[in-house]
Design an enzyme around this catalytic site. Structure first.
Site, short mmCIF file in Angstrom:
data_model
loop_
_atom_site.label_atom_id
_atom_site.label_comp_id
_atom_site.label_asym_id
_atom_site.label_seq_id
_atom_site.Cartn_x
_atom_site.Cartn_y
_atom_site.Cartn_z
N GLU A 51 7.29 2.68 -3.92
CA GLU A 51 7.64 1.36 -3.37
C GLU A 51 6.39 0.85 -2.67
O GLU A 51 6.05 1.33 -1.60
CB GLU A 51 8.82 1.47 -2.39
CG GLU A 51 10.12 1.99 -3.00
CD GLU A 51 10.79 1.00 -3.95
OE1 GLU A 51 10.21 -0.07 -4.21
OE2 GLU A 51 11.89 1.31 -4.43
N CYS A 54 7.23 -5.47 3.61
CA CYS A 54 6.70 -5.50 2.24
C CYS A 54 7.13 -6.78 1.54
O CYS A 54 6.43 -7.28 0.67
CB CYS A 54 7.17 -4.29 1.47
SG CYS A 54 8.94 -4.01 1.64
P1 NDP Z 1 -0.06 3.82 3.55
O1 NDP Z 1 -0.16 3.87 2.08
O2 NDP Z 1 -1.29 3.86 4.35
O3 NDP Z 1 0.85 5.03 4.09
C1 NDP Z 1 2.17 5.25 3.64
C2 NDP Z 1 2.57 6.69 3.93
O4 NDP Z 1 1.76 7.57 3.16
C3 NDP Z 1 2.35 7.10 5.38
O5 NDP Z 1 3.35 8.03 5.77
C4 NDP Z 1 0.99 7.77 5.32
O6 NDP Z 1 0.78 8.64 6.40
C5 NDP Z 1 1.11 8.52 4.01
N1 NDP Z 1 -0.15 8.87 3.38
C6 NDP Z 1 -1.39 8.37 3.57
N2 NDP Z 1 -2.28 8.96 2.73
C7 NDP Z 1 -1.59 9.87 2.01
C8 NDP Z 1 -1.94 10.78 0.96
N3 NDP Z 1 -3.18 10.88 0.50
N4 NDP Z 1 -0.96 11.54 0.43
C9 NDP Z 1 0.31 11.44 0.87
N5 NDP Z 1 0.71 10.60 1.85
C10 NDP Z 1 -0.24 9.81 2.41
O7 NDP Z 1 0.78 2.53 3.88
P2 NDP Z 1 1.10 1.90 5.29
O8 NDP Z 1 1.71 2.94 6.15
O9 NDP Z 1 -0.06 1.17 5.80
O10 NDP Z 1 2.27 0.89 4.93
C11 NDP Z 1 2.08 -0.41 4.57
C12 NDP Z 1 2.28 -0.59 3.08
O11 NDP Z 1 3.60 -0.17 2.69
C13 NDP Z 1 2.20 -2.07 2.68
O12 NDP Z 1 1.44 -2.19 1.51
C14 NDP Z 1 3.65 -2.44 2.40
O13 NDP Z 1 3.81 -3.52 1.53
C15 NDP Z 1 4.18 -1.16 1.84
N6 NDP Z 1 5.63 -1.11 1.93
C16 NDP Z 1 6.35 -1.23 0.78
C17 NDP Z 1 7.72 -1.26 0.81
C18 NDP Z 1 8.51 -1.39 -0.46
O14 NDP Z 1 9.71 -1.15 -0.40
N7 NDP Z 1 7.92 -1.77 -1.57
C19 NDP Z 1 8.47 -1.17 2.08
C20 NDP Z 1 7.60 -1.01 3.23
C21 NDP Z 1 6.23 -1.00 3.15
P3 NDP Z 1 0.15 8.05 7.76
O15 NDP Z 1 0.82 6.75 8.08
O16 NDP Z 1 0.49 9.08 8.73
O17 NDP Z 1 -1.31 7.87 7.49
#
Ligand code: NDP
Length: 533
Positions: A241, A275
């Site tokens: 997502e 999002c």
């Molecule tokens: P990120 O991609 O930075 O992080 C998402 C999650 O992945 C966090 O828990 C993060 O940990 C973790 N993560 C980071 N790097 C890795 C890796 N290499 N392997 C596994 N997990 C990892 O996104 P954001 O947190 O900045 O969220 C914002 C984004 O999410 C926006 O693009 C938004 O549109 C999208 N989003 C989409 C939704 C949907 O339903 N389509 C709903 C909500 C948000 P940590 O935060 O601890 O670094």
């Protein structure tokens, strides 16, 4: 009890509005993440045999826990993510409670074994049914922006389907993650049915590496790509997502007063960090001025400040990294000739001054006109409180502008002409399209949620989301197992002639044509029976 595994370093959880520390948690080591997956797999073998009524009872118990603690939970969500307290109730707690009662009541019906109409194969005494098996351990990696409803909802759906879950909350919202674990524990779920592992991206990567049976990821396109690549090494399937750049199209026959209110809420709720936020507004040229004035006027009424105040509509951004992206995009708009009508900078008045130092994570709700699709800020996801407005002349132009994006999460169409609304909606490349409504469809747990194009892959919510969490198994029965099949070996000229008949008659789906194949079929079966000895 739902275990919480912590060790090594610590994460300090900070209130983005005040800069104050809310708490600290230990980071889970990669070895402990792998051990959590193993424990989850052990308990899975027991959990998958529980009855649907037992699963339902426990999920409804978890609902009761949330209801009893909803004020405390909303304050925790608000203080860790920055969103207004009221929004934590309306956009996180209420929707997930609805999802929980729906999936608790309906999972059994949706996962009941079902017969499949196999057409003319049934004439040959065959039947098919599909039974659904749980997958095993579901690894859930959510973003920080809806830290409660998204991982909790996904865990509940996984559990109702007979799976167990390991959740890695964002490093920005670890305490909300721990609260989710506590809710399952208080509800009486078996130990390790839901585990929380804590840490930053590396912990998420360790979770993927530990090879759960499914990954439910919510986050950016960049991380989604990394996760899909890492998961592919173990052939772990993922639901992704991802981000959005969601368009809102307003036609000149729309109720402009309502459209303006929707645009303001759609662009600025959760400080634009949803999002499905409205990130591009396309308005028909002849009503652009009126709509823009209404939007600016409604924006000027909004109070920005710390989310614990009930009169606040917009809180802080979640992090310095996020606010810098917003500043960069606003600069891009300015440098390319767009006009900032209101906002456009950090909000000095909203700054909370205390011992933790002044916080400058508040960005003013920003309305921009004269934006065009060739501006970088109209193509990249902003994820902040900006509302760029562009005009269009015709329906075709509006559709083309809306579809001119790598993203396709949600969209909305505003018009009093519902036939036009439906016509336009069906041409928009997005997973959910609203007519005279905006943003909130993730809250309708009964419907599938997922993006087109780079906004994602697979679904959460609805029947489609439930199907992501199970393995369909086809059980095929031959009720006439007294005769050999015509397609078995050895092949002969009679066999080949029969196969021609399969291609031209049986595969036509026509009963009459298939009936004409019967003499040839019988000849072939007799041939095989004679060869039996
Ligand atoms: P990120 O991609 O930075 O992080 C998402 C999650 O992945 C966090 O828990 C993060 O940990 C973790 N993560 C980071 N790097 C890795 C890796 N290499 N392997 C596994 N997990 C990892 O996104 P954001 O947190 O900045 O969220 C914002 C984004 O999410 C926006 O693009 C938004 O549109 C999208 N989003 C989409 C939704 C949907 O339903 N389509 C709903 C909500 C948000 P940590 O935060 O601890 O670094």
């Amino acid at each position: 009890m739902s275990a919480v595994i912590q060790s090594i370093d610590q994460i300090v959880s900070i209130n983005p509005a005040t800069g104050e520390e809310i708490g600290r948690v230990g980071v889970t080591s990669p070895d402990d993440v792998a051990a959590a997956i193993e424990r989850s797999r052990d308990i899975f073998h027991r959990w998958k045999t529980t009855s649907f009524s037992e699963r339902r009872r426990l999920v409804m118990k978890a609902r009761d826990v949330i209801l009893a603690e909803k004020e405390e939970i909303a304050h925790l969500i608000s203080s860790e993510s920055g969103k207004p307290f009221g929004e934590a109730i309306s956009m996180e707690i209420a929707p997930v409670l609805d999802l929980m009662q729906w999936i608790a009541k309906n999972a059994e019906k949706m996962l009941r074994p079902r017969r499949v109409n196999i057409g003319l194969y049934a004439m040959m005494g065959r039947s098919s049914k599909i039974v659904y098996h749980p997958l095993g351990v579901v690894g859930i990696i959510p973003a920080w922006n809806f830290p409660f409803s998204i991982p909790l909802g996904e865990a509940v759906m996984a559990l109702m389907a007979g799976n167990t879950a390991v959740i890695k909350p964002s490093e920005l919202t670890p305490l909300v993650g721990l609260k989710i674990g506590e809710i399952f524990e208080k509800a009486g779920f078996p130990e390790n049915a839901v585990q929380i592992v804590l840490g930053a991206g590396e912990t998420g990567a360790a979770l993927v590496e530990a090879a759960p049976d499914k990954i439910m990821f919510t986050g950016s396109v960049a991380t989604g790509r990394k996760i899909a690549a890492a998961a592919a090494r173990n052939l772990t399937s993922c639901v992704l997502e991802l981000g959005g750049k969601d368009p809102m199209i307003v036609f000149d026959d729309a109720n402009l007063e309502l459209a303006a209110g929707a645009a303001v809420w759609g662009a600025f709720c959760n400080a634009g960090q949803s999002c499905s936020s409205v990130e591009r507004l396309y308005v028909q040229q002849n009503v652009a001025e009126t709509l823009t004035k209404l939007i600016v006027s409604k924006t000027s009424e909004l109070v920005q400040g710390s989310g614990d105040r009930e009169d606040v509509s917009i809180g802080p951004m979640s992090s310095e990294r996020q606010i810098k992206i917003v500043e960069d995009h606003v600069n891009d708009f300015r440098e390319n000739g767009a006009t900032v009508l209101t906002g456009g900078k950090r909000n000095a008045d909203a700054v909370v001054r205390n011992e933790a130092g002044a916080r400058t994570l508040f960005f003013e709700p920003t309305v921009i006109t004269g934006a065009t699709n060739d501006m970088r800020a109209m193509q990249e996801e902003t994820f902040g409180p900006t509302l760029p407005i562009t005009t269009f002349k015709t329906e075709e132009e509006a559709i083309a502008l809306a579809n001119d994006s790598e993203f396709g999460l949600t969209a909305s169409v505003w018009t009093r002409d519902l036939a036009k609304g439906k016509r336009v909606a069906e041409q928009i490349e997005a997973g959910s399209v609203c007519i005279n409504e905006v943003l909130y469809t993730h809250g309708i747990g009964q419907t599938p949620w997922g993006g087109f194009k780079n906004s994602g892959q697979g679904h959460t919510h609805g029947r489609e989301g439930l199907m992501e969490l199970v393995q369909p198994q086809h059980i095929h029965t031959n009720h006439l197992s007294i005769l050999p099949d015509a397609w078995w070996m050895p092949y002969t000229p009679t066999a080949v002639e029969t196969f021609r008949g399969f291609a031209t008659k049986f595969a036509s789906g026509s009963l009459i044509k298939t009936a004409r194949l019967m003499p040839q079929l019988w000849k072939r079966i007799s041939e095989l029976r004679k060869k039996k000895s």
